[in-house]
Design a protein around this motif. Structure first.
Motif, PDB file in Angstrom:
ATOM      1  N   THR A 129       0.885  -1.381   0.037  1.00  0.00           N
ATOM      2  CA  THR A 129      -0.206   0.012   0.008  1.00  0.00           C
ATOM      3  C   THR A 129       0.954   1.167  -0.106  1.00  0.00           C
ATOM      4  O   THR A 129       1.928   1.274   0.665  1.00  0.00           O
ATOM      5  N   PHE A 130       0.642   2.346  -0.794  1.00  0.00           N
ATOM      6  CA  PHE A 130       1.236   3.452  -0.832  1.00  0.00           C
ATOM      7  C   PHE A 130       0.477   4.576  -0.539  1.00  0.00           C
ATOM      8  O   PHE A 130      -0.786   4.836  -0.567  1.00  0.00           O
ATOM      9  N   GLY A 131       1.140   5.661   0.252  1.00  0.00           N
ATOM     10  CA  GLY A 131       0.355   6.753   0.622  1.00  0.00           C
ATOM     11  C   GLY A 131       1.384   7.889   0.790  1.00  0.00           C
ATOM     12  O   GLY A 131       2.670   7.732   0.836  1.00  0.00           O
ATOM     13  N   ALA A 132       0.632   8.838   1.483  1.00  0.00           N
ATOM     14  CA  ALA A 132       1.454  10.200   1.882  1.00  0.00           C
ATOM     15  C   ALA A 132       0.789  10.835   3.008  1.00  0.00           C
ATOM     16  O   ALA A 132      -0.641  10.642   2.999  1.00  0.00           O
ATOM     17  N   GLY A 133       1.588  11.491   4.120  1.00  0.00           N
ATOM     18  CA  GLY A 133       0.718  12.187   4.960  1.00  0.00           C
ATOM     19  C   GLY A 133       1.405  13.763   5.010  1.00  0.00           C
ATOM     20  O   GLY A 133       2.240  13.881   4.779  1.00  0.00           O
ATOM     21  N   ALA A 134       0.538  14.511   5.567  1.00  0.00           N
ATOM     22  CA  ALA A 134       1.035  15.991   5.930  1.00  0.00           C
ATOM     23  C   ALA A 134       0.320  16.238   6.979  1.00  0.00           C
ATOM     24  O   ALA A 134      -0.800  16.031   7.474  1.00  0.00           O
ATOM     25  N   VAL A 135       1.132  17.254   7.506  1.00  0.00           N
ATOM     26  CA  VAL A 135       0.648  17.960   8.954  1.00  0.00           C
ATOM     27  C   VAL A 135       0.860  19.480   8.867  1.00  0.00           C
ATOM     28  O   VAL A 135       1.741  20.038   8.191  1.00  0.00           O
ATOM     29  N   GLU A 136      -0.071  20.193   9.674  1.00  0.00           N
ATOM     30  CA  GLU A 136       0.354  21.688   9.840  1.00  0.00           C
ATOM     31  C   GLU A 136       0.327  21.831  11.491  1.00  0.00           C
ATOM     32  O   GLU A 136      -0.549  21.177  12.011  1.00  0.00           O
ATOM     33  N   SER A 169      -4.144  12.680   5.369  1.00  0.00           N
ATOM     34  CA  SER A 169      -3.668  11.235   5.185  1.00  0.00           C
ATOM     35  C   SER A 169      -4.245  10.776   3.841  1.00  0.00           C
ATOM     36  O   SER A 169      -5.464  10.554   3.652  1.00  0.00           O
ATOM     37  N   VAL A 170      -3.608  10.206   2.950  1.00  0.00           N
ATOM     38  CA  VAL A 170      -4.012   9.720   1.519  1.00  0.00           C
ATOM     39  C   VAL A 170      -3.263   8.240   1.132  1.00  0.00           C
ATOM     40  O   VAL A 170      -2.213   8.123   1.440  1.00  0.00           O
ATOM     41  N   PHE A 171      -4.242   7.462   0.877  1.00  0.00           N
ATOM     42  CA  PHE A 171      -3.845   6.275   0.478  1.00  0.00           C
ATOM     43  C   PHE A 171      -4.495   5.670  -0.946  1.00  0.00           C
ATOM     44  O   PHE A 171      -5.169   6.230  -1.297  1.00  0.00           O
ATOM     45  N   ASP A 172      -3.325   5.156  -1.433  1.00  0.00           N
ATOM     46  CA  ASP A 172      -3.860   4.875  -3.075  1.00  0.00           C
ATOM     47  C   ASP A 172      -4.821   3.646  -3.214  1.00  0.00           C
ATOM     48  O   ASP A 172      -5.631   3.824  -3.990  1.00  0.00           O
ATOM     49  N   THR A 173      -5.211   2.979  -2.138  1.00  0.00           N
ATOM     50  CA  THR A 173      -6.047   1.933  -2.269  1.00  0.00           C
ATOM     51  C   THR A 173      -7.646   2.332  -2.239  1.00  0.00           C
ATOM     52  O   THR A 173      -7.810   3.485  -1.297  1.00  0.00           O
ATOM     53  N   PRO A 174      -8.574   1.602  -2.650  1.00  0.00           N
ATOM     54  CA  PRO A 174      -9.816   1.975  -2.206  1.00  0.00           C
ATOM     55  C   PRO A 174     -10.129   1.475  -0.822  1.00  0.00           C
ATOM     56  O   PRO A 174      -9.449   0.589  -0.478  1.00  0.00           O
ATOM     57  N   ALA A 175     -11.325   1.963  -0.237  1.00  0.00           N
ATOM     58  CA  ALA A 175     -11.768   1.594   1.038  1.00  0.00           C
ATOM     59  C   ALA A 175     -13.138   0.791   1.072  1.00  0.00           C
ATOM     60  O   ALA A 175     -14.019   1.211   0.339  1.00  0.00           O
ATOM     61  N   LEU A 176     -12.948  -0.248   1.414  1.00  0.00           N
ATOM     62  CA  LEU A 176     -14.394  -1.085   1.598  1.00  0.00           C
ATOM     63  C   LEU A 176     -15.414  -0.654   2.136  1.00  0.00           C
ATOM     64  O   LEU A 176     -16.659  -0.935   2.147  1.00  0.00           O
ATOM     65  N   ASN A 177     -15.016   0.133   3.574  1.00  0.00           N
ATOM     66  CA  ASN A 177     -15.891   0.784   4.366  1.00  0.00           C
ATOM     67  C   ASN A 177     -15.476   1.831   5.023  1.00  0.00           C
ATOM     68  O   ASN A 177     -14.337   1.919   5.717  1.00  0.00           O
ATOM     69  N   PRO A 178     -15.890   2.930   4.188  1.00  0.00           N
ATOM     70  CA  PRO A 178     -15.228   4.318   4.649  1.00  0.00           C
ATOM     71  C   PRO A 178     -15.232   4.479   6.092  1.00  0.00           C
ATOM     72  O   PRO A 178     -14.322   5.192   6.735  1.00  0.00           O
ATOM     73  N   GLY A 179     -16.492   3.967   6.961  1.00  0.00           N
ATOM     74  CA  GLY A 179     -16.541   4.087   8.251  1.00  0.00           C
ATOM     75  C   GLY A 179     -15.385   3.601   9.184  1.00  0.00           C
ATOM     76  O   GLY A 179     -14.720   3.912   9.953  1.00  0.00           O
TER      77      GLY A 179
END
Lengths: 805, 158
Positions: free
Chosen positions: A636-643, A660-670
């Motif tokens: 799984t690939f992703g990236a995060g950023a903060v202020e 927070s960003v992920f490349d994958t789909p989410a089966l259940n967003p909750g």
């Protein structure tokens, strides 16, 4: 799967484990059996000592005490990858708190009282508390007999030293690589040992039936791992071992393998099979249960003037504590990962797990990657600054390209491996990377943004398989039999959604038993590494396909058509294009009776398995894959950023925004958002606050026993609370799936935690122009660093303080 | 031993307790209310929280003798005639739980807020529940659940 609209996948389907909200969820902590005995452990008060004498005569006089056991009762070693662990300490104790005796009594109170009456005479030995001390030439040895220990073939201990394991990675030619580099950045990064602090303290209950069956109820992540490791450690047959998985009150890696299950099992075996319970207190959990390793990561990275990474040299050291448990394999994982999601042609990394006289260590959410990426992503920013390049742009210039790039171990990333570049771009967009932070109203505060990318796959052996069974019931519902552990991450709900979608039945009609026993549910290797939904999900899809084949076989006979003409959905099997020719699944479930009475089909059960596709081993000397294939079934690939906002007067850091960003789909967003937010809060707290304190410099000599963990409680070991966590989260799933994943979905549970220490450290740099390379980024450290490197900032801020006074 | 009387989830109970015994011990080990969870036994984690005389208390920090005559509510008492309380529905719909070990405490804190502070701001909600530790959720979905439960119980205007 195809293009038809999905009814349950991708939807906020409520969790299936609602017993937790209704108040009758059953945990090992709560579990009791009639006639059950209680065990209390006695820990050593020295970091390293010879056991001279154990006197438990007074303990035996306490009413209700049944027996006292010591190390000599169990003369063998146990362990996961290396059998380095005594059941109870024999001859010498290796860390403060090392259990030397176990009291068994009719009640917990009697066991506690008796434990306080055991007198142990010790002869203190020289000890090592830090990686640096443990590696010195004449360092005291934690394990003198390392050469005699049994260990897994991919673990390389160095007898005569404190090195529990050494992984080598050699790719390309490191000298040539650095010769091509125009800019080189070299740094040492450190993270302290930390605690999982899952809320259910570890608990295990065991009994032995008269026929020799050993039953275990314990607080664990992976029932089949507990079964396998118990069988190996104790030499008992698998078929005589039953491990029950109850609700597990948090794991975060800390309940991944075999914990202390062998203690109640062995005691029950010695006491005629009586049920025995060992339940730790929260305080004992700090001393008796494995924590997370500390890290010393030295790295040197070279880049060309136009911003291409060309060489990376690393020495990674993990402070394993007295028993290395999973930590040897984590050292392997960080060594073979070597760097972030970037292609580098020349790499030379040595990674070590090092024994010290401290509490044992094990897996922690991320399996070493949060710690590695704290170093790597700090390093990436440093390189970008030296190049005069934007850190996001620099990452995009080097990031893996699926289908083209090769990883440090020389895997060719599959074409559908994911979307690393897209994740970086999206995170930069969501944090408004190119817009500077607003100035806070208080002039003694300063705001800045920070960025980090990440990648990870489950670090599992090539033969880590899974299986699933689905049984169709006569009401058209389904029993889902699965060996997946549920410690809160929600995988079982995701699996239920897959069943619901594939058969077109509502989730309420699908049951996953809350207690899953190894003799009742099919095998899955372990519930670790964010692998559950992917691997167990694929096994489940295969099981559902098997069930559907059987449904089609019966339905095709009923309607006298070919099997391929039957389609299944909405709880029915129908002839394609003839909606009046339908039979409900409930009428097929147990066998379909035709008008004359002749019954066809039968109880319908689907079974399926998952075997990782072309997962391969690596070479022991180079860490390179042995043939074309992969180490992990997905990344799984992703990236995060903060202020963040830093208070220059107090050194306090507040995280204002989290992206927070992920490349994958989410089966259940909750569920997925729950993982992402929970992981971010945990990762941010690790960045800012968490540290197991040991008196490594002898500052508290005479005040506390030597080598003792100084903060074994929540007053001093600070976990986050609702009032001090970020509220502003921007979360995005890009929906780029892997073709063989169930509905494309890859794991995210661990990934949710990986970006934050680096992203915050990078934001601190962007705010103060100070690079901090050691966690936690605590207020005292921030103030110290400002005093040392930017005293003018503090002077400026203090002026306002005077004005306000 | 001292005999105390408690009204637990509407039922009168008489229990013999020692003078040093905690309310937590009575609820978990004598009355077998296993929704009341335990972890630190020193008032730090808050997962043993129950409602006592309409106040949120950490039951490990209350002596059983202090609770004599008190009215206690635990999660077992929230479900009436098979109907779950709005706070429970909210936790389910808003994903306000993961491992579940802290959940009963947060459900009771939320229940108390719904009944006593229906106009609570998000910051007030966060302040009130800061006595309870959750290591899984990062709290956001718990706060969302409590806000949603206020709406379910009192309507939009809250």
């Amino acid at each position: 799967m195809g293009s038809k609209e999905l009814k349950y996948i991708g939807k906020r389907i409520p969790r299936v484990d609602v017993d937790k909200v209704l108040g009758d969820a059953e945990y090992a902590y709560d579990f009791e059996l009639p006639g059950m005995l209680w065990v209390k452990l006695v820990g050593a008060p020295h970091p390293h000592a010879k056991i001279i004498k154990i006197d438990y005569s007074d303990a035996l006089k306490v009413p209700g005490v049944v027996r006292v056991f010591t190390g000599e009762d169990f003369p063998f070693k146990v362990g996961i990858y290396a059998a380095d662990r005594d059941v109870l300490a024999r001859e010498k104790t290796l860390y403060y708190g090392h259990p030397v005796a176990a009291v068994v009594a009719e009640s917990l109170e009697a066991a506690e009282e008796a434990a306080s009456k055991i007198v142990v005479e010790y002869e203190p030995l020289p000890y090592v508390l830090t990686i640096e001390d443990a590696l010195k030439d004449n360092a005291p040895l934690v394990h003198e007999n390392l050469a005699e220990y049994k260990h897994a073939p991919f673990i390389y201990p160095k007898p005569g030293t404190n090195i529990a394991h050494h992984t080598k990675l050699r790719k390309g030619n490191i000298e040539d690589g650095f010769a091509k580099a125009d800019i080189v950045v070299e740094n040492s990064y450190k993270e302290p040992m930390i605690s999982h602090y899952y809320l259910e303290p570890w608990t295990g209950i065991a009994r032995v039936k008269k026929d020799g069956t050993i039953e275990v109820w314990s607080s664990h992540q992976s029932p089949f791992a507990v079964r396998n490791l118990l069988a190996l450690s104790l030499g008992v047959p698998i078929t005589k071992l039953v491990v029950h998985h109850l609700r597990t009150g948090g794991g975060f890696g800390g309940k991944a393998g075999l914990l202390l299950e062998h203690i109640p099992v062995l005691i029950s075996m010695k006491l005629g099979g009586r049920p025995v319970k060992l339940r730790l207190t929260a305080r004992e959990n700090f001393f008796f249960m494995a924590q997370r390793a500390g890290y010393l990561i030295k790295m040197k990275t070279g880049v060309t003037a136009n911003g291409k990474l060309v060489a990376h040299y690393g020495e990674y050291y993990l402070d394993a504590g007295a028993y290395a448990d999973y930590t040897v394999n984590i050292a392997r994982a960080v060594g073979l990962t070597a760097f972030g999601p970037y292609e580098i042609p020349n790499i030379h990394v040595d990674s070590y797990a090092v024994y010290t006289n401290k509490v044992p260590t094990t897996a922690f959410r991320g399996f070493g990657m949060q710690e590695l990426f704290f170093a790597v992503e700090s390093q990436m920013d440093e390189l970008a600054h030296k190049l005069g390049m934007d850190p996001v742009e620099f990452r995009l210039k080097n990031v893996f390209v699926p289908g083209k790039s090769r990883t440090a171990i020389n895997e060719l990333l599959r074409k559908d491996a994911g979307a690393p570049a897209q994740a970086i771009k999206e995170a930069a967009k969501l944090i408004e990377w190119n817009t500077p932070s607003e100035k806070p109203r208080e002039p003694w505060k300063i705001r800045a943004k920070g960025f980090a990318a990440f990648w990870k796959g489950p670090f599992q052996p090539p033969n880590a398989t899974s299986s699933a069974i689905v049984k169709l019931n006569e009401d058209g519902g389904v029993d889902l039999l699965i060996g997946t552990g549920e410690m809160g991450q929600g995988t079982t709900t995701g699996l239920v959604q897959i069943v619901a979608e594939e058969l077109g039945i509502p989730p309420e009609k699908i049951r996953v038993a809350p207690i899953r026993s190894t003799d009742m549910v099919p095998y899955t290797w372990q519930t670790v590494g964010s692998r559950g939904l992917f691997t167990d999900g694929q096994a489940l899809v295969n099981a559902l396909n098997d069930l559907k084949r059987k449904i089609r076989a019966v339905a095709s006979k009923i309607f006298n058509v070919e099997e391929y003409e039957i389609e299944i959905g909405d709880g029915k099997a129908c002839v394609k294009g003839e909606p009046e020719k339908c039979v409900e699944l409930k009428d097929l479930a147990l066998g379909y009776m035709q008008p004359t009475g002749i019954t066809i089909g039968g109880p319908l059960i689907g079974a399926g398995a998952h075997v990782p596709e072309r997962n391969v081993l690596t070479h022991p000397e180079t860490g390179q894959i042995l043939e074309e294939g992969h180490l992990a079934p997905f990344y799984t690939f992703g990236a995060g950023a903060v202020e963040i906002e830093i208070n220059l007067l107090t050194g306090d850091i507040r995280v204002l925004k989290v992206v927070s960003v992920f490349d994958t789909p989410a089966l259940n967003p909750g569920l997925a958002e729950g993982q992402v937010i929970g992981g971010a809060v945990m990762g941010i707290n690790i960045a800012l606050r968490e540290k197991l304190l040991f008196d490594v410099k002898g500052e508290y000599k005479g005040l506390f026993p030597e080598g003792m963990l100084l903060n074994p409680c929540l007053s001093n070991y600070i976990v986050s609370r609702a009032a001090d966590v970020p509220k502003d989260f921007k979360i995005k799933f890009l929906g780029v799936g892997q073709s063989d994943a169930p509905y494309g979905a890859k794991g995210i549970g661990e990934l949710a935690m990986l970006a934050w220490p680096a992203a915050i450290a990078n934001a601190v740099y962007n705010a103060l122009k100070i690079r901090i390379t050691e966690l936690p980024l605590s207020p005292d450290k921030i103030i110290d660093e400002i005093k040392k490197k930017r005293p003018e900032l503090l002077e400026e801020a203090e002026k306002f303080l005077e004005l306000n006074l | 031993m001292v005999r105390i009387t408690l009204t637990v989830n509407g039922e009168k109970k008489e229990v013999d307790v020692s003078i040093s015994e905690s309310l937590l011990h009575v609820l978990r080990d004598k009355l077998h209310l296993r929704s009341v969870k335990a972890n630190c036994y020193r008032g730090e984690c808050g997962i043993c929280t129950v409602i006592m005389n309409n106040r949120l208390v950490k039951s490990c920090q209350v002596l059983a003798v202090e609770a004599d005559g008190a009215e206690i509510i635990t999660v077992e008492g929230l479900t009436r005639d098979g109907k779950i309380a709005p706070i429970q529905r909210a936790f389910i719909e808003k994903f306000g739980f993961q491992c579940g070990f802290c959940t009963p405490a947060f459900v009771l804190a939320g229940h108390w807020i719904v009944n006593n502070m229906p106009k609570a701001s998000e910051d007030e909600i966060r302040e009130i529940i800061s006595g309870i530790v959750c290591r899984c959720t990062g709290y956001k979905q718990i706060v969302d659940a409590i806000k949603y439960a206020i709406m379910l119980a009192h309507g939009e205007s809250g």
